[in-house]
Write a protein that holds these residues in place. Structure first.
Motif, PDB file in Angstrom:
ATOM      1  N   TYR A  86       0.973  -1.189   0.060  1.00 41.50           N
ATOM      2  CA  TYR A  86       0.044  -0.133   0.028  1.00 41.50           C
ATOM      3  C   TYR A  86       0.924   1.117   0.016  1.00 41.50           C
ATOM      4  CZ  TYR A  86      -3.826  -3.286   1.376  1.00 41.50           C
ATOM      5  OH  TYR A  86      -4.819  -4.381   1.398  1.00 41.50           O
ATOM      6  N   VAL A  87       0.184   2.092  -0.426  1.00 39.89           N
ATOM      7  CA  VAL A  87       0.823   3.602  -0.505  1.00 39.89           C
ATOM      8  C   VAL A  87      -0.081   4.742   0.284  1.00 39.89           C
ATOM      9  CG1 VAL A  87       1.521   5.657  -1.645  1.00 39.89           C
ATOM     10  CG2 VAL A  87       2.288   3.265  -2.694  1.00 39.89           C
ATOM     11  N   THR A  88       0.451   5.389   1.305  1.00 37.87           N
ATOM     12  CA  THR A  88      -0.449   6.312   1.922  1.00 37.87           C
ATOM     13  C   THR A  88      -0.213   7.889   1.523  1.00 37.87           C
ATOM     14  OG1 THR A  88       1.048   6.867   3.712  1.00 37.87           O
ATOM     15  CG2 THR A  88      -0.757   4.934   4.089  1.00 37.87           C
ATOM     16  N   ARG A  89       0.906   8.192   0.898  1.00 38.74           N
ATOM     17  CA  ARG A  89       1.129   9.523   0.250  1.00 38.74           C
ATOM     18  C   ARG A  89       1.669   9.410  -0.976  1.00 38.74           C
ATOM     19  NH1 ARG A  89      -0.148   9.074   5.551  1.00 38.74           N
ATOM     20  NH2 ARG A  89      -1.197  11.352   6.275  1.00 38.74           N
ATOM     21  N   LEU A  90       1.023   9.922  -1.826  1.00 40.86           N
ATOM     22  CA  LEU A  90       1.586   9.755  -3.215  1.00 40.86           C
ATOM     23  C   LEU A  90       1.762  11.161  -4.026  1.00 40.86           C
ATOM     24  CD1 LEU A  90       1.746   8.132  -5.989  1.00 40.86           C
ATOM     25  CD2 LEU A  90      -0.812   8.285  -6.354  1.00 40.86           C
ATOM     26  N   VAL A  91       2.746  11.226  -4.480  1.00 42.17           N
ATOM     27  CA  VAL A  91       3.265  12.419  -5.455  1.00 42.17           C
ATOM     28  C   VAL A  91       3.378  12.261  -6.799  1.00 42.17           C
ATOM     29  CG1 VAL A  91       5.089  14.204  -5.586  1.00 42.17           C
ATOM     30  CG2 VAL A  91       4.642  13.188  -3.459  1.00 42.17           C
ATOM     31  N   LEU A  92       2.739  12.766  -7.374  1.00 40.49           N
ATOM     32  CA  LEU A  92       2.863  12.506  -9.062  1.00 40.49           C
ATOM     33  C   LEU A  92       3.444  13.677  -9.674  1.00 40.49           C
ATOM     34  CD1 LEU A  92      -0.800  11.146  -9.914  1.00 40.49           C
ATOM     35  CD2 LEU A  92       1.214  10.046  -9.713  1.00 40.49           C
ATOM     36  N   VAL A  93       4.396  13.573 -10.702  1.00 40.01           N
ATOM     37  CA  VAL A  93       5.283  14.277 -11.510  1.00 40.01           C
ATOM     38  C   VAL A  93       5.445  13.851 -12.835  1.00 40.01           C
ATOM     39  CG1 VAL A  93       6.751  14.710  -9.286  1.00 40.01           C
ATOM     40  CG2 VAL A  93       7.397  13.106 -10.663  1.00 40.01           C
ATOM     41  N   PRO A  94       5.754  14.795 -13.631  1.00 36.48           N
ATOM     42  CA  PRO A  94       5.816  14.448 -15.165  1.00 36.48           C
ATOM     43  C   PRO A  94       6.957  13.902 -15.861  1.00 36.48           C
ATOM     44  CG  PRO A  94       6.090  16.769 -14.829  1.00 36.48           C
ATOM     45  CD  PRO A  94       5.681  16.288 -13.429  1.00 36.48           C
ATOM     46  N   THR A  95       8.242  13.732 -15.080  1.00 33.20           N
ATOM     47  CA  THR A  95       9.530  13.320 -15.592  1.00 33.20           C
ATOM     48  C   THR A  95      10.029  12.466 -14.659  1.00 33.20           C
ATOM     49  OG1 THR A  95      10.661  15.187 -14.906  1.00 33.20           O
ATOM     50  CG2 THR A  95       9.495  15.604 -16.889  1.00 33.20           C
ATOM     51  N   ARG A  96      10.900  11.717 -15.382  1.00 26.06           N
ATOM     52  CA  ARG A  96      11.796  10.689 -14.571  1.00 26.06           C
ATOM     53  C   ARG A  96      12.751  11.363 -13.723  1.00 26.06           C
ATOM     54  NH1 ARG A  96      13.989   7.318 -19.645  1.00 26.06           N
ATOM     55  NH2 ARG A  96      11.663   7.058 -20.588  1.00 26.06           N
ATOM     56  N   GLU A  97      13.362  12.490 -14.055  1.00 26.67           N
ATOM     57  CA  GLU A  97      14.360  13.351 -13.440  1.00 26.67           C
ATOM     58  C   GLU A  97      13.774  13.903 -12.273  1.00 26.67           C
ATOM     59  OE1 GLU A  97      15.873  12.011 -17.047  1.00 26.67           O
ATOM     60  OE2 GLU A  97      13.944  13.317 -16.709  1.00 26.67           O
ATOM     61  N   LEU A  98      12.495  14.619 -12.375  1.00 26.12           N
ATOM     62  CA  LEU A  98      11.855  15.292 -11.268  1.00 26.12           C
ATOM     63  C   LEU A  98      11.323  14.208 -10.257  1.00 26.12           C
ATOM     64  CD1 LEU A  98      10.917  17.859  -9.964  1.00 26.12           C
ATOM     65  CD2 LEU A  98       8.674  17.670 -11.533  1.00 26.12           C
ATOM     66  N   ALA A  99      10.901  12.986 -10.620  1.00 27.63           N
ATOM     67  CA  ALA A  99      10.660  12.061  -9.533  1.00 27.63           C
ATOM     68  C   ALA A  99      11.853  11.575  -8.701  1.00 27.63           C
ATOM     69  CB  ALA A  99      10.051  10.702 -10.272  1.00 27.63           C
ATOM     70  N   LYS A 100      12.880  11.493  -9.239  1.00 27.29           N
ATOM     71  CA  LYS A 100      14.160  11.042  -8.441  1.00 27.29           C
ATOM     72  C   LYS A 100      14.492  12.190  -7.741  1.00 27.29           C
ATOM     73  CE  LYS A 100      19.153   9.530  -8.900  1.00 27.29           C
ATOM     74  NZ  LYS A 100      19.588  10.646  -8.025  1.00 27.29           N
ATOM     75  N   GLN A 101      14.435  13.541  -8.156  1.00 25.48           N
ATOM     76  CA  GLN A 101      14.818  14.790  -7.503  1.00 25.48           C
ATOM     77  C   GLN A 101      14.042  14.732  -6.182  1.00 25.48           C
ATOM     78  OE1 GLN A 101      16.236  18.488  -9.373  1.00 25.48           O
ATOM     79  NE2 GLN A 101      14.229  19.316  -8.554  1.00 25.48           N
ATOM     80  N   VAL A 102      12.638  14.869  -6.418  1.00 28.32           N
ATOM     81  CA  VAL A 102      11.621  15.053  -5.260  1.00 28.32           C
ATOM     82  C   VAL A 102      12.005  14.109  -4.303  1.00 28.32           C
ATOM     83  CG1 VAL A 102       9.314  15.111  -4.755  1.00 28.32           C
ATOM     84  CG2 VAL A 102      10.136  16.283  -6.659  1.00 28.32           C
ATOM     85  N   ALA A 103      11.965  12.748  -4.624  1.00 26.53           N
ATOM     86  CA  ALA A 103      12.255  11.713  -3.737  1.00 26.53           C
ATOM     87  C   ALA A 103      13.586  11.700  -2.947  1.00 26.53           C
ATOM     88  CB  ALA A 103      12.139  10.212  -4.347  1.00 26.53           C
ATOM     89  N   ASP A 104      14.679  12.470  -3.732  1.00 24.60           N
ATOM     90  CA  ASP A 104      15.941  12.452  -3.090  1.00 24.60           C
ATOM     91  C   ASP A 104      15.781  13.655  -1.802  1.00 24.60           C
ATOM     92  OD1 ASP A 104      16.887  10.498  -4.243  1.00 24.60           O
ATOM     93  OD2 ASP A 104      18.082  11.878  -5.893  1.00 24.60           O
ATOM     94  N   ASN A 105      15.068  14.689  -2.273  1.00 23.00           N
ATOM     95  CA  ASN A 105      14.828  15.883  -1.084  1.00 23.00           C
ATOM     96  C   ASN A 105      14.003  15.317   0.208  1.00 23.00           C
ATOM     97  OD1 ASN A 105      16.263  17.621  -2.888  1.00 23.00           O
ATOM     98  ND2 ASN A 105      14.197  18.425  -3.829  1.00 23.00           N
ATOM     99  N   ILE A 106      13.032  14.526  -0.239  1.00 22.34           N
ATOM    100  CA  ILE A 106      12.111  14.003   0.795  1.00 22.34           C
ATOM    101  C   ILE A 106      12.913  12.972   1.718  1.00 22.34           C
ATOM    102  CG2 ILE A 106      10.162  12.588   1.459  1.00 22.34           C
ATOM    103  CD1 ILE A 106       8.901  13.593  -1.093  1.00 22.34           C
ATOM    104  N   LYS A 107      13.915  12.153   1.116  1.00 17.40           N
ATOM    105  CA  LYS A 107      14.687  11.448   2.020  1.00 17.40           C
ATOM    106  C   LYS A 107      15.684  12.206   2.791  1.00 17.40           C
ATOM    107  CE  LYS A 107      14.409   7.621  -1.394  1.00 17.40           C
ATOM    108  NZ  LYS A 107      15.213   6.802  -2.306  1.00 17.40           N
TER     109      LYS A 107
END
Length: 413
Positions: A86-107
């Motif tokens: 399951y997932v409780t918080r979902l962040v949708l983004v338009p590009t691969r690079e932004l997905a990685k960048q946002v996840a890295d920031n959250i971590k």
């Protein structure tokens, strides 16, 4: 529109000690306006539509309250620790690079939670089997591109029926025609009752109408400024066929530490890189036809200062944070006026001084006027000594009755 008194520190936003300690380590001193106005509202459970210029700190504005909510849940009788994919918080983004960048920031923001919060980035271009394995046991925060997420759902690798908060980052792109069907399909798999947060630098009318049924009595926070004080925008008129020569002249004369050059197609990236190489300028290309590993190497090299010039399509225009990038150059004008603001926003980020240059010939004039009108800006047309455009180009310039002052001289030397 909601306005509040801007806090002088992050403690006033109601953030908990582990997050405050991390922000201190990251040298975050004063909340940006979008953080100051958004974080307290997200913490109290409101749906939010937040618009602010690129480089204004939007990621922290949603990431910090998401992490705080999760920490509180996990600290209370194992709530939020359900087993399963399951997932409780979902962040949708338009590009691969932004997905990685946002996840890295959250971590990065969550380091003082000692691994208790699982954040994953999911995107196409890499092995889906490996991503299915990493999703075993689910995730607290999933940052994903819509297409790959749907693929994983079809393989029963992840479920969305326990999503409590949905974030659409770069929401104007996510709710455009290119993603609208995928977003609708994903929304049908989520609970109707959830918190929805929309973040973007621009909100076109068609996006605003789409959001009416998506959010519940949202708070709207709009802080966009088309004339950011840290970003200088300039327009140079050139004759058709002279753009490459002008580009070479600018790069060699000003010797910027780095330059990001935008064109409109993958072939144009490669073609322009070849022409610059023959003129003694080495440039890497960044577009959708490159394998994900190659794209990551180019982006990492550019962020680390190992690459001087990168030529890119609009996949580099959204959300990418390149610290202290001196200049962005529109070799080709973007097709969408909104994409112009996203492109130029790669420079002048987080209070740094930046420069955005557009090269236009007579075929570009009418389109650039549309870009100006949609973005409520007007820029003085300039010429470069030794590369003056034909006098006939002046016929394409319609100056307004009154225009903002301070846009520079007409001729650049």
């Amino acid at each position: 529109m909601t306005t509040v008194t801007t806090p002088t520190n992050f403690t006033e936003l109601g953030l908990i000690a582990p997050l405050l300690a991390r922000l201190t380590e990251l040298n975050y001193k004063v909340p940006t306006p979008i953080q100051a106005q958004t974080i307290p509202r997200v913490l109290t459970g409101y749906d939010v539509i937040a618009g602010a210029n690129t480089g204004s700190g939007k990621t922290a504005a949603f990431a910090l309250p998401l992490l705080q909510h999760l920490h509180v849940e996990k600290s209370a009788s194992h709530v939020g620790n359900e087993k399963g994919n399951y997932v409780t918080r979902l962040v949708l983004v338009p590009t691969r690079e932004l997905a990685k960048q946002v996840a890295d920031n959250i971590k990065s923001y969550s380091v003082h939670f000692n691994g208790a919060i699982k954040t994953l980035a999911i995107f196409g271009g890499v092995s889906i089997n490996r991503q299915m394995q990493t999703l075993s046991g689910g995730a607290d925060i999933l940052v994903a591109t819509p297409g790959r997420l749907l693929d994983l759902i079809s393989n029963n690798a992840v479920k969305l029926d326990r999503v409590k908060t949905l974030v659409l980052d770069e929401a104007d792109r996510m709710l455009s025609l290119g993603f609208a069907d995928e977003i609708a399909e994903l929304l049908a798999l989520m609970p109707k009752k959830k918190q929805v947060l929309l973040f973007s630098a621009t909100f076109p009318d068609q996006v605003t109408s789409f959001t009416q049924g998506l959010l519940n009595n949202p708070i709207e926070i709009q802080l966009q400024s088309a004339d950011a004080s840290t970003l200088v925008q300039r327009v140079f008129t050139v004759n058709k066929g002279q753009k490459t020569a002008v580009l070479e002249h600018l790069i060699k004369q000003y010797q910027w530490r780095q330059a990001l050059i935008f064109v409109n197609s993958k072939n144009s990236c490669n073609h322009l890189a070849d022409k610059l190489f023959k003129r003694g300028i080495t440039a890497e290309v960044f577009h959708g036809d490159k394998a994900q590993g190659a794209r990551s190497r180019v982006l990492d090299g550019f962020k680390n200062g190992e690459l001087d010039v990168v030529i890119a399509t609009d996949i580099a225009a959204r959300g990418l944070d390149i610290a202290k990038l001196p200049v962005v150059i529109n070799f080709d004008l973007p097709r969408s006026p909104a994409d112009y603001m996203h492109r130029v926003g790669r420079s002048g980020r987080a209070g740094e001084v930046g420069l955005a240059i557009s090269l236009i010939d007579h075929e570009d004039y009418h389109h650039f006027k549309v870009i100006e009108k949609k973005n409520k800006i007007w820029l003085e047309r300039e010429q470069i000594e030794g590369f003056e455009a034909d006098a006939a180009l002046a016929d394409f310039v319609e100056k307004p009755v009154a225009r903002p002052a301070g846009h520079g001289k007409k001729k650049a030397k």
